[in-house]
Motif scaffolding. Structure first.
Motif, mmCIF file in Angstrom:
data_model
loop_
_atom_site.group_PDB
_atom_site.id
_atom_site.type_symbol
_atom_site.label_atom_id
_atom_site.label_comp_id
_atom_site.label_asym_id
_atom_site.label_seq_id
_atom_site.Cartn_x
_atom_site.Cartn_y
_atom_site.Cartn_z
ATOM 1 N N LEU A 37 -0.803 1.016 -1.296
ATOM 2 C CA LEU A 37 -2.576 1.239 -1.279
ATOM 3 C C LEU A 37 -2.323 1.828 -3.363
ATOM 4 C CD1 LEU A 37 -3.042 3.192 1.968
ATOM 5 C CD2 LEU A 37 -3.581 0.570 0.981
ATOM 6 N N ARG A 38 -1.192 1.988 -4.014
ATOM 7 C CA ARG A 38 -1.380 2.346 -5.268
ATOM 8 C C ARG A 38 -0.433 1.156 -6.373
ATOM 9 N NH1 ARG A 38 1.395 8.249 -3.861
ATOM 10 N NH2 ARG A 38 3.012 6.703 -2.164
ATOM 11 N N GLY A 39 -0.974 1.541 -7.604
ATOM 12 C CA GLY A 39 -0.011 0.509 -7.930
ATOM 13 C C GLY A 39 -1.763 -0.699 -8.385
ATOM 14 N N SER A 40 -0.289 -1.799 -9.443
ATOM 15 C CA SER A 40 -0.970 -3.339 -9.163
ATOM 16 C C SER A 40 -1.606 -4.004 -8.197
ATOM 17 C CB SER A 40 -0.651 -3.832 -10.067
ATOM 18 O OG SER A 40 0.677 -4.616 -10.299
ATOM 19 N N ASP A 41 -0.517 -4.357 -7.117
ATOM 20 C CA ASP A 41 -1.410 -4.793 -5.964
ATOM 21 C C ASP A 41 -1.216 -4.079 -4.635
ATOM 22 O OD1 ASP A 41 1.479 -3.645 -6.667
ATOM 23 O OD2 ASP A 41 2.471 -6.161 -5.627
ATOM 24 N N ILE A 42 -1.979 -3.429 -4.607
ATOM 25 C CA ILE A 42 -2.686 -2.627 -3.581
ATOM 26 C C ILE A 42 -2.798 -4.062 -2.224
ATOM 27 C CG2 ILE A 42 -4.927 -2.158 -2.556
ATOM 28 C CD1 ILE A 42 -5.038 -0.402 -5.504
ATOM 29 N N GLY A 43 -2.767 -3.540 -1.254
ATOM 30 C CA GLY A 43 -2.849 -4.750 0.074
ATOM 31 C C GLY A 43 -1.402 -5.537 0.297
ATOM 32 N N ALA A 44 -0.932 -5.333 -0.468
ATOM 33 C CA ALA A 44 0.829 -5.994 -0.664
ATOM 34 C C ALA A 44 1.684 -5.550 0.271
ATOM 35 C CB ALA A 44 2.061 -6.346 -1.955
ATOM 36 N N ALA A 45 2.719 -6.110 1.882
ATOM 37 C CA ALA A 45 3.652 -6.025 2.175
ATOM 38 C C ALA A 45 4.525 -5.109 1.566
ATOM 39 C CB ALA A 45 3.723 -6.775 2.663
ATOM 40 N N LEU A 46 4.587 -3.724 1.883
ATOM 41 C CA LEU A 46 6.022 -2.936 1.637
ATOM 42 C C LEU A 46 7.016 -3.787 1.927
ATOM 43 C CD1 LEU A 46 4.534 1.006 2.013
ATOM 44 C CD2 LEU A 46 5.106 -0.359 -0.314
ATOM 45 N N PRO A 47 8.177 -3.589 0.654
ATOM 46 C CA PRO A 47 9.559 -4.017 1.618
ATOM 47 C C PRO A 47 10.059 -3.511 2.836
ATOM 48 C CG PRO A 47 9.698 -2.997 -0.902
ATOM 49 C CD PRO A 47 8.217 -2.507 0.004
ATOM 50 N N ALA A 48 10.222 -3.065 3.525
ATOM 51 C CA ALA A 48 11.526 -2.694 4.404
ATOM 52 C C ALA A 48 12.276 -1.462 3.702
ATOM 53 C CB ALA A 48 12.296 -3.835 5.834
#
Length: 152
Positions: free
Chosen positions: A132-143
């Motif tokens: 939700l922060r940074g440039s790629d908002i909405g991308a899945a977080l790494p495990a």
């Protein structure tokens, strides 16, 4: 010239200022009709809060008539929160309970009315699993631990 020709003025001595330390002394001075003035002793501690003020910024605010609203989260952040929440099958109330916030906080973030709070955004990222922060908002977080495994 004789001493008889000079004038000698005899007057009452001027009252000296006294420091009053007790309330009984203060009341006695008030009853006698003396002038009472109060002064606060200044110290370095009293003056230190003026040292760090940014006078230029304060003057600029004084000159400006318009009031700028505080920045709010972007609409893309709200859409990413609602999409991830629906993907997990959570209601706004469930999500608010998981991050220990009020329902209105989640509603404000999803409708892009909230003032960004990094702690709340971090909680939402952990629960929802999206950035939700940074440039790629909405991308899945790494495990968790994926960075450590990739480094080996």
């Amino acid at each position: 010239m004789a001493d008889w020709d000079s004038k000698l003025i005899v007057s009452k001595p001027q009252a000296r200022t006294a420091t009053v330390r007790t309330t009984s002394q203060l009341n006695a001075a008030a009853r006698s009709g003396n002038i009472i003035a109060t002064e606060r002793a200044s110290s370095v501690a009293n003056k230190s809060h003026h040292v760090n003020t940014d006078h230029r910024r304060i003057a600029e605010l004084d000159r400006s008539d318009d009031v700028k609203p505080p920045p709010t989260v972007k609409l893309g952040v709200g859409k990413a929160i609602s999409a991830a929440r629906l993907r997990l099958g959570l209601t706004q109330k469930d999500l608010a309970t998981k991050i220990n916030e009020k329902n209105s906080v989640i509603n404000d973030y999803e409708n892009a009315r909230a003032i960004p709070n990094q702690q709340i955004l971090g909680k939402l990222e952990r629960i929802l699993g999206v950035k939700l922060r940074g440039s790629d908002i909405g991308a899945a977080l790494p495990a968790p631990g994926a960075k450590k495994a990739a480094a080996k």
